[in-house]
Design a protein around this motif. Structure first.
Motif, short mmCIF file in Angstrom:
data_model
loop_
_atom_site.label_atom_id
_atom_site.label_comp_id
_atom_site.label_asym_id
_atom_site.label_seq_id
_atom_site.Cartn_x
_atom_site.Cartn_y
_atom_site.Cartn_z
N THR A 1 0.93 -1.23 0.18
CA THR A 1 -0.12 0.06 -0.06
C THR A 1 0.76 1.27 0.01
N LEU A 2 2.17 1.14 0.31
CA LEU A 2 2.89 2.24 0.27
C LEU A 2 3.74 2.14 -1.12
N PHE B 1 7.90 5.12 0.48
CA PHE B 1 9.17 4.68 1.03
C PHE B 1 10.25 5.39 1.15
N SER C 1 9.66 7.55 4.15
CA SER C 1 9.63 7.04 5.39
C SER C 1 10.96 6.91 5.91
N GLN C 2 11.87 6.66 4.98
CA GLN C 2 13.32 6.52 5.44
C GLN C 2 14.00 7.85 5.84
N ARG D 1 10.14 -6.10 0.26
CA ARG D 1 9.87 -5.60 -1.37
C ARG D 1 10.83 -4.48 -1.43
N TYR D 2 11.06 -3.33 -0.60
CA TYR D 2 11.88 -2.30 -1.11
C TYR D 2 13.14 -2.88 -0.53
N GLN E 1 17.74 -0.22 -2.09
CA GLN E 1 16.56 0.95 -2.21
C GLN E 1 16.83 1.55 -1.06
N VAL E 2 16.99 0.96 0.10
CA VAL E 2 17.34 1.44 1.28
C VAL E 2 18.58 2.57 1.33
N GLU F 1 10.46 -8.67 -7.39
CA GLU F 1 9.80 -7.88 -6.33
C GLU F 1 8.47 -8.55 -5.77
N ARG G 1 8.96 -10.93 -3.31
CA ARG G 1 9.15 -10.45 -1.83
C ARG G 1 8.05 -10.03 -1.30
N ASN G 2 6.94 -9.58 -2.22
CA ASN G 2 5.78 -8.94 -1.42
C ASN G 2 4.99 -10.14 -0.79
N LEU H 1 9.63 -1.10 4.71
CA LEU H 1 10.32 -1.85 3.85
C LEU H 1 9.60 -2.81 2.97
N LYS H 2 8.63 -3.31 3.61
CA LYS H 2 7.68 -4.38 3.01
C LYS H 2 6.48 -3.64 2.26
N GLY H 3 6.40 -2.36 2.33
CA GLY H 3 5.37 -1.62 1.60
C GLY H 3 4.02 -1.33 2.21
N LEU H 4 4.23 -1.43 3.42
CA LEU H 4 2.95 -1.15 4.27
C LEU H 4 2.80 0.36 4.48
N GLU H 5 1.64 0.90 4.18
CA GLU H 5 1.27 2.29 4.36
C GLU H 5 1.04 2.42 6.05
N GLU I 1 -1.64 1.35 8.31
CA GLU I 1 -1.75 -0.32 8.17
C GLU I 1 -0.68 -0.93 8.96
#
Lengths: 246, 293
Positions: free
Chosen positions: A32-33, A38, A41-42, A112-113, A117-118, B68, B71-72, B99-103, B106
């Motif tokens: 969702t991000l 992302f 957020s970092q 995922r990221y 990317q970090v 990717e 990885r999701n 990093l896992k893409g959670l808003e 959430e």
């Protein structure tokens, strides 16, 4: 050559469609991000000490400038402020590659990221922060000199970039937290070397030595680019965490 | 939902750590059992996409594990993991959630839910460096589930957990295995014995046996013996055979022995267990392995 070959193959052949890709994507959780979210957020996870140190350096440069009386102009500001900059570089490098120090890289690689990317996000924010800091310091320092922006920039960039380059070389050789001591020694060494330049003030800061400064900045920048490229390759090859105990 | 690996080999120089491993995994809990150095961690890393294979392919529903998309749907707990020194448990979870893409919203909800699930809700705002080994491990398990993964890879998840926590963890894994692929590695036999639908025994980089608990225990038919003897005789048997259990009963000693041949005239053949199988394959190679049973 490899890239040319890859592009040639890509142009010559149409890649086959992935079987069941859409059905697969429908069934799985989607993040969702987005990437922008992302990246932002970092920013929160960069330690405050990085920004505090930058702020202190700017403040110190400002105070130094205010203390200068007109006509007292010398290269003192360059070697003093130049001697502080390795520590700015030290915080920048150590913050960027902290995943390896603290054993987080395997977890970050599996997300995922991913780790590259970090690291890119950290480089983006810390690099931008340092660029602003260096620019402000340069503007302030230049006022005490008659050397112009270009030469003053070279004098200040050299210790900064040299520290970054040496720390990145070290990061490829010493893995884990032991590297911290090496980085600290490197930064202190560059700082001390820069301080010694006060005794050569009347020669080394003269236009005749411009080539030396240009060479130092060029070599350091080259090493930094090369090491970042190597780090990216290592992450792509997913082989850099092999030093972890089997 | 299929995780398929085929001909997976990992070599470090001349040393082959994983040797031509192939398998198709569907929903359920898979237990990877083996002594230290058997190649479990290397296989787990390759399945998690954090380490390249030397040869072979690994795909989830025909998608490469390096993508990717994979990885999701992946949850991964490495054998050992660190944390940034300033992190509190909640920070750690929120960082990995990003990093896992959670808003953000959430991520907060999932963090709260998962910390409660692993009984760390009261410690959410405590620095991780103050945590015990078991608490860190529970935090690691919680982070692996942040994105509700379809493939959950847990490398030595029960290391450092006390018996109560281990039972809770087993129950949790059993539930999770209903609608996803769960692969856990351990050298603690009882952990996999009770929760794994399929058990894979690994030695020297190869699967030496696969199957469910009954199938593997069946392999030990005619190889597990029990006998009651005096102490002198018992010592002789211990010196020449793999003994899984010794119990003193009044004047006599009751021994449980794993052996291809009858260890004693009065020995009786009994039903084998997974522990017996483990000892059968690993005791002669490395006597230290028996300490872990």
């Amino acid at each position: 050559m490899k890239r040319k070959l890859r592009n040639g193959i890509r142009e010559a052949f149409e890649p086959p469609k992935s079987p069941g890709k859409e059905a697969f994507l429908r069934n799985i959780w989607q993040p969702t991000l987005d990437y922008r979210g992302f990246l932002l957020s970092q920013l929160h996870y960069i330690r405050k000490r990085v920004w505090i140190l930058s702020f202190l350096f700017v403040m110190y440069s400002l105070l130094f400038l205010l203390k200068q009386t007109e006509g007292s102009c010398s290269y003192e500001s360059v070697w003093i402020i130049g001697a502080m900059l390795p520590f700015l570089a030290l915080t920048a490098v150590s913050e960027t590659i902290k995943s390896g120090w603290w054993g987080m890289q395997e977890l970050e690689l599996s997300c995922r990221y991913s780790l590259n990317q970090v690291i890119f996000a950290r480089l983006l924010f810390i690099g931008s922060g340092n660029l602003i800091t260096l620019t402000v310091i340069l503007v302030l320092t230049e006022k005490t000199l008659s050397a112009g922006f270009f030469r003053t920039g070279l004098y200040l960039l050299t210790p900064y970039l040299l520290t970054c380059a040496l720390c990145l070389i070290l990061s490829g050789r010493v893995r884990g937290r032991e590297g911290r001591y090496g980085y600290a020694v490197t930064a202190a060494g560059v700082s001390a070397a820069n301080s010694l330049l006060r005794y050569l003030e009347h020669s080394v800061y003269q236009p005749d030595y411009l080539i030396f400064w240009l060479f130092s900045v060029g070599i350091s920048a080259g090493i930094i680019v090369y090491r970042l490229h190597c780090m990216k390759k290592e992450m792509e090859a997913r082989s850099w965490n092999l030093y972890l105990a089997e | 939902m299929e995780l398929v690996f085929s001909g997976v080999t990992k070599k470090y120089g001349d040393k082959t750590v994983c040797d031509n491993l192939s398998m198709k995994m569907t929903k359920g809990v898979y237990g990877l059992l083996g002594a230290n150095g058997a190649g479990k961690t290397t296989l787990m890393r390759m399945l998690a996409g954090v380490l390249d294979t030397t040869e072979g392919t690994i795909a989830y529903d025909s998608f490469d594990v390096k993508s990717e998309d994979y990885r999701n749907i992946l949850g991964y707990l490495p054998q050992s993991f660190g944390y940034y020194p300033e992190f509190k448990a909640r920070d750690f979870m929120l960082y990995l959630a990003a990093l896992k893409g959670l808003e953000k919203k959430e991520a907060r909800e999932r963090t709260k839910e998962l910390l409660a699930l692993v009984s760390l809700e009261k410690e959410a705002r405590q620095k991780i460096r103050t945590f015990s080994g078991g608490m860190k491990q529970r935090l690691g398990i919680a982070q692996a589930m942040l994105n509700d993964p379809k493939v959950l890879i847990l490398d030595e998840p029960t290391a450092g957990l006390d018996p109560k926590e281990r039972i809770r963890f087993r129950n949790l894994i059993s539930r999770l295995g209903n609608d996803r692929i769960v692969l856990l590695s351990t050298h603690i036999v009882s952990d996999v014995e009770q929760i794994a639908d399929t058990i894979l025994v690994m030695k020297d980089g190869r699967f030496i046996c696969k199957g469910n608990r009954e199938e593997l225990a069946g392999e030990m038919t005619g190889k597990v013996w029990e006998c009651q003897t005096d102490e002198t005789e018992a010592e002789k048997i211990c010196a020449s055979h793999s003994v899984t259990n010794i119990r003193k009963e009044e004047e006599k000693v009751l021994l449980r022995v794993v052996s291809d041949r009858k260890p004693h005239l009065e020995a009786v053949c009994v039903k084998g267990t997974l522990e017996d199988l483990y000892l059968y394959y690993f005791s002669s190679a490395n006597p230290m392995d028996t300490d872990m049973l």
